[in-house]
Design a protein around this motif. Structure first.
Motif, PDB file in Angstrom:
ATOM      1  N   ASP A  98      56.082  29.528  29.889  1.00  0.00           N
ATOM      2  CA  ASP A  98      57.057  28.703  30.715  1.00  0.00           C
ATOM      3  C   ASP A  98      57.344  29.628  31.943  1.00  0.00           C
ATOM      4  OD1 ASP A  98      57.134  26.699  28.912  1.00  0.00           O
ATOM      5  OD2 ASP A  98      59.082  27.297  27.891  1.00  0.00           O
ATOM      6  N   PHE A  99      57.459  30.791  31.819  1.00  0.00           N
ATOM      7  CA  PHE A  99      58.064  31.690  32.948  1.00  0.00           C
ATOM      8  C   PHE A  99      56.943  31.803  34.062  1.00  0.00           C
ATOM      9  CE2 PHE A  99      58.177  36.229  34.754  1.00  0.00           C
ATOM     10  CZ  PHE A  99      59.452  35.970  35.378  1.00  0.00           C
ATOM     11  N   LEU A 100      55.764  31.602  33.817  1.00  0.00           N
ATOM     12  CA  LEU A 100      54.527  31.270  34.995  1.00  0.00           C
ATOM     13  C   LEU A 100      54.821  30.019  35.565  1.00  0.00           C
ATOM     14  CD1 LEU A 100      51.467  32.643  33.317  1.00  0.00           C
ATOM     15  CD2 LEU A 100      52.638  33.817  35.110  1.00  0.00           C
ATOM     16  N   LYS A 101      55.218  28.977  34.820  1.00  0.00           N
ATOM     17  CA  LYS A 101      55.541  27.557  35.298  1.00  0.00           C
ATOM     18  C   LYS A 101      56.799  27.804  36.280  1.00  0.00           C
ATOM     19  CE  LYS A 101      53.792  25.225  31.195  1.00  0.00           C
ATOM     20  NZ  LYS A 101      54.190  24.621  29.718  1.00  0.00           N
ATOM     21  N   LEU A 102      57.654  28.432  35.783  1.00  0.00           N
ATOM     22  CA  LEU A 102      59.099  28.431  36.555  1.00  0.00           C
ATOM     23  C   LEU A 102      58.715  29.329  37.770  1.00  0.00           C
ATOM     24  CD1 LEU A 102      62.218  27.996  36.450  1.00  0.00           C
ATOM     25  CD2 LEU A 102      62.182  30.412  35.034  1.00  0.00           C
ATOM     26  N   GLN A 103      58.032  30.492  37.907  1.00  0.00           N
ATOM     27  CA  GLN A 103      57.601  31.183  39.018  1.00  0.00           C
ATOM     28  C   GLN A 103      57.035  30.117  39.811  1.00  0.00           C
ATOM     29  OE1 GLN A 103      55.424  34.162  37.337  1.00  0.00           O
ATOM     30  NE2 GLN A 103      56.748  35.687  37.978  1.00  0.00           N
ATOM     31  N   ASN A 104      56.033  29.251  39.499  1.00  0.00           N
ATOM     32  CA  ASN A 104      55.217  28.464  40.504  1.00  0.00           C
ATOM     33  C   ASN A 104      56.431  27.318  41.118  1.00  0.00           C
ATOM     34  OD1 ASN A 104      52.681  29.349  40.404  1.00  0.00           O
ATOM     35  ND2 ASN A 104      52.268  28.387  38.373  1.00  0.00           N
ATOM     36  N   ILE A 105      57.278  26.681  40.144  1.00  0.00           N
ATOM     37  CA  ILE A 105      57.843  25.774  41.074  1.00  0.00           C
ATOM     38  C   ILE A 105      59.213  26.477  41.878  1.00  0.00           C
ATOM     39  CG2 ILE A 105      60.007  26.010  39.129  1.00  0.00           C
ATOM     40  CD1 ILE A 105      58.428  22.818  41.084  1.00  0.00           C
ATOM     41  N   ILE A 106      59.701  27.739  41.787  1.00  0.00           N
ATOM     42  CA  ILE A 106      60.535  28.547  42.585  1.00  0.00           C
ATOM     43  C   ILE A 106      59.902  28.594  43.955  1.00  0.00           C
ATOM     44  CG2 ILE A 106      61.539  30.593  43.044  1.00  0.00           C
ATOM     45  CD1 ILE A 106      63.122  28.665  41.159  1.00  0.00           C
ATOM     46  N   GLU A 107      58.399  29.183  43.735  1.00  0.00           N
ATOM     47  CA  GLU A 107      57.799  29.246  45.089  1.00  0.00           C
ATOM     48  C   GLU A 107      57.468  28.052  45.875  1.00  0.00           C
ATOM     49  OE1 GLU A 107      53.434  30.897  46.583  1.00  0.00           O
ATOM     50  OE2 GLU A 107      53.823  30.717  44.494  1.00  0.00           O
ATOM     51  N   ASN A 108      57.281  26.853  45.091  1.00  0.00           N
ATOM     52  CA  ASN A 108      57.014  25.686  45.928  1.00  0.00           C
ATOM     53  C   ASN A 108      58.415  25.255  46.586  1.00  0.00           C
ATOM     54  OD1 ASN A 108      55.829  23.047  46.356  1.00  0.00           O
ATOM     55  ND2 ASN A 108      57.360  22.332  45.063  1.00  0.00           N
ATOM     56  N   ASN A 109      59.583  25.390  45.871  1.00  0.00           N
ATOM     57  CA  ASN A 109      60.834  24.933  46.419  1.00  0.00           C
ATOM     58  C   ASN A 109      61.218  25.846  47.543  1.00  0.00           C
ATOM     59  OD1 ASN A 109      61.831  22.978  45.230  1.00  0.00           O
ATOM     60  ND2 ASN A 109      61.939  24.192  43.151  1.00  0.00           N
ATOM     61  N   ILE A 110      61.069  27.354  47.733  1.00  0.00           N
ATOM     62  CA  ILE A 110      61.271  27.942  48.770  1.00  0.00           C
ATOM     63  C   ILE A 110      60.453  27.686  50.133  1.00  0.00           C
ATOM     64  CG2 ILE A 110      60.928  30.509  49.532  1.00  0.00           C
ATOM     65  CD1 ILE A 110      62.007  31.391  46.707  1.00  0.00           C
TER      66      ILE A 110
END
Length: 441
Positions: free
Chosen positions: A361-373
């Motif tokens: 879940d943490f890896l998924k979370l990092q990906n979505i944060i990157e995408n949003n930025i």
């Protein structure tokens, strides 16, 4: 808390982290009158975004004269000494541009997006708004009625529309964040014309503003026009009132009931957060996304999809300059008691506090944060706003290029730590929104 509203899109489930961010190049100057100017060149499309951020929001108001900052968001579209009343918006639209503005607790922000061959026009318009605003009784009376109608539509007559103001006035006992940005209609009615003029002179001045130009520009030409239209504007006061108030940490839960024009009950939970530029704000932003950020968030999967105790779960994360609020709300499913749903929400939160989140879940979370930025900087309007806010809130325009790195420093342990530090049951606000028909029960 930064506003990431999507979560765990399937496109990112199997992707690996690249943590790559295209660097935003910019040039900046400060005029003699204190106006800070940021310019970003991107000649890929023939458009340009022009914005002015004034470092004034609802927190700069007096307790008996709230709503002034939001009022000026409207009033400064009235016209100027050289632009007839009602023609400001027409002039931008006539050249193929769009324009808008918003007010928050901390800032007031105006912007135009125009064809790049109309940059000079947009700069002239913003300089007119800063130098020659039309602040008279006709405009004041007109905008009073406009704002009253906005309040009726956005707050009074909208189901659950008062969640934010009802929460904020309980979450803050000392700080001016306690009153809504739209302010009090009684305060606006009582205010005299001179009071509005004094508020304008105190804040809407070059040395309390950041002018940003992003898009298809030539740096030298843009600077020449900026100096031509803005250098003559007199500097404002040497100091600006900014509340030096630290909201005391709450040690007791605040619990209340709000009877609203609704049919289905809702539960609101709000937790006070650190300042916008606090290092923990990044972990809290990621945690809020994990808990409530979309259809695949923890709360939605468990309470809406699996247990079917809620029709919807969402959040209003406010990362504010002096300390924000993490606000979660859930609408109960038919036949579900609010207390039952609240207990389940608390149980999920306790689970995260005790066990943290999984590596997957943490890896998924990092990906979505990157995408949003990255997405936030995918338009000229987004770049213009992010450059201005980097300068005002973080004191460094280049913060726009360091945001991803800050999120990259957050660990799974940080998420568990901030969940225990800030999302405490003994210092939160809990509201039950119930139908008015239940008030007599």
């Amino acid at each position: 808390m930064r506003k990431f509203t999507l979560f765990f899109s399937l496109a990112f489930l199997v992707s690996s982290l690249s943590w790559a961010q295209t660097k935003i190049e910019f040039k900046e100057i400060t005029l003699d009158n204190g106006l800070h100017v940021i310019m970003h060149q991107d000649n890929s499309t023939p458009i340009v975004a022009v914005s002015v951020l004034y470092h004034v929001g609802s927190k700069n108001e007096r307790p008996d004269r709230t709503g002034f900052a939001h009022f000026f968001e409207h009033l400064l579209f009235e016209g100027t000494e050289n632009i007839p009343r009602g023609e400001y918006m027409n002039k931008i639209q006539a050249i193929g541009g769009t324009l808008n503005a918003f007010t928050s607790n901390d800032i007031t922000y105006y912007y135009e997006i125009v064809p790049s061959n109309q940059l000079e026009t947009a700069l002239y318009m913003e300089s007119e708004r800063m130098l020659h605003p039309k602040i008279d009784q006709i405009g004041v009376d007109t905008q009073r009625e406009v704002i009253k109608e906005e309040k009726r539509q956005s707050y009074d007559n909208r189901p659950y529309g008062t969640i934010l103001p009802e929460t904020m006035k309980r979450a803050f006992e000392k700080h001016p964040y306690q009153w809504p940005v739209i302010g009090s209609m009684e305060h606006l009615d009582a205010a005299q014309l001179q009071e509005f003029m004094d508020f304008h002179k105190a804040y809407y001045v070059p040395n309390n503003a950041v002018l940003t130009i992003a898009g298809d520009i030539d740096y030298a030409q843009a600077e020449e026009w900026v100096r031509a239209y803005f250098e003559e504007i007199p500097t404002g006061p040497a100091d600006f009132y900014r509340p030096n108030i630290t909201e005391p940490r709450k040690t007791q839960e605040t619990r209340d009931i709000v009877y609203d024009n609704i049919q289905i009950p809702a539960i609101i939970q709000a937790y006070n957060l650190p300042k916008k530029n606090h290092p923990d704000s990044y972990a809290m932003s990621m945690l809020s996304t994990y808990l409530t950020g979309g259809n695949s968030s923890l709360m939605t999967k468990e309470l809406v999809d699996k247990q079917q105790k809620a029709l919807a779960v969402a959040a209003i994360p406010l990362d504010l300059e002096d300390g924000g609020v993490f606000l979660m709300y859930a609408i109960t499913n038919m036949g579900v008691e609010p207390k039952d749903l609240e207990d389940q929400m608390d149980g999920l939160l306790a689970q995260v506090q005790k066990n943290g989140i999984s590596e997957n879940d943490f890896l998924k979370l990092q990906n979505i944060i990157e995408n949003n930025i990255v997405s936030q900087n995918s338009s000229m309007a987004g770049i213009a706003q992010n450059l201005a806010e980097a300068r005002v809130f973080f004191g460094d325009t280049n913060y726009i290029n360091n945001t991803l790195e800050q999120y990259r420093k957050v660990t799974r342990e940080d998420l568990q730590r901030v969940a225990n530090e800030y999302l405490t049951l003994d210092g939160r606000v809990v509201l039950y929104y119930l139908p008015k028909s239940a008030q007599g029960e």
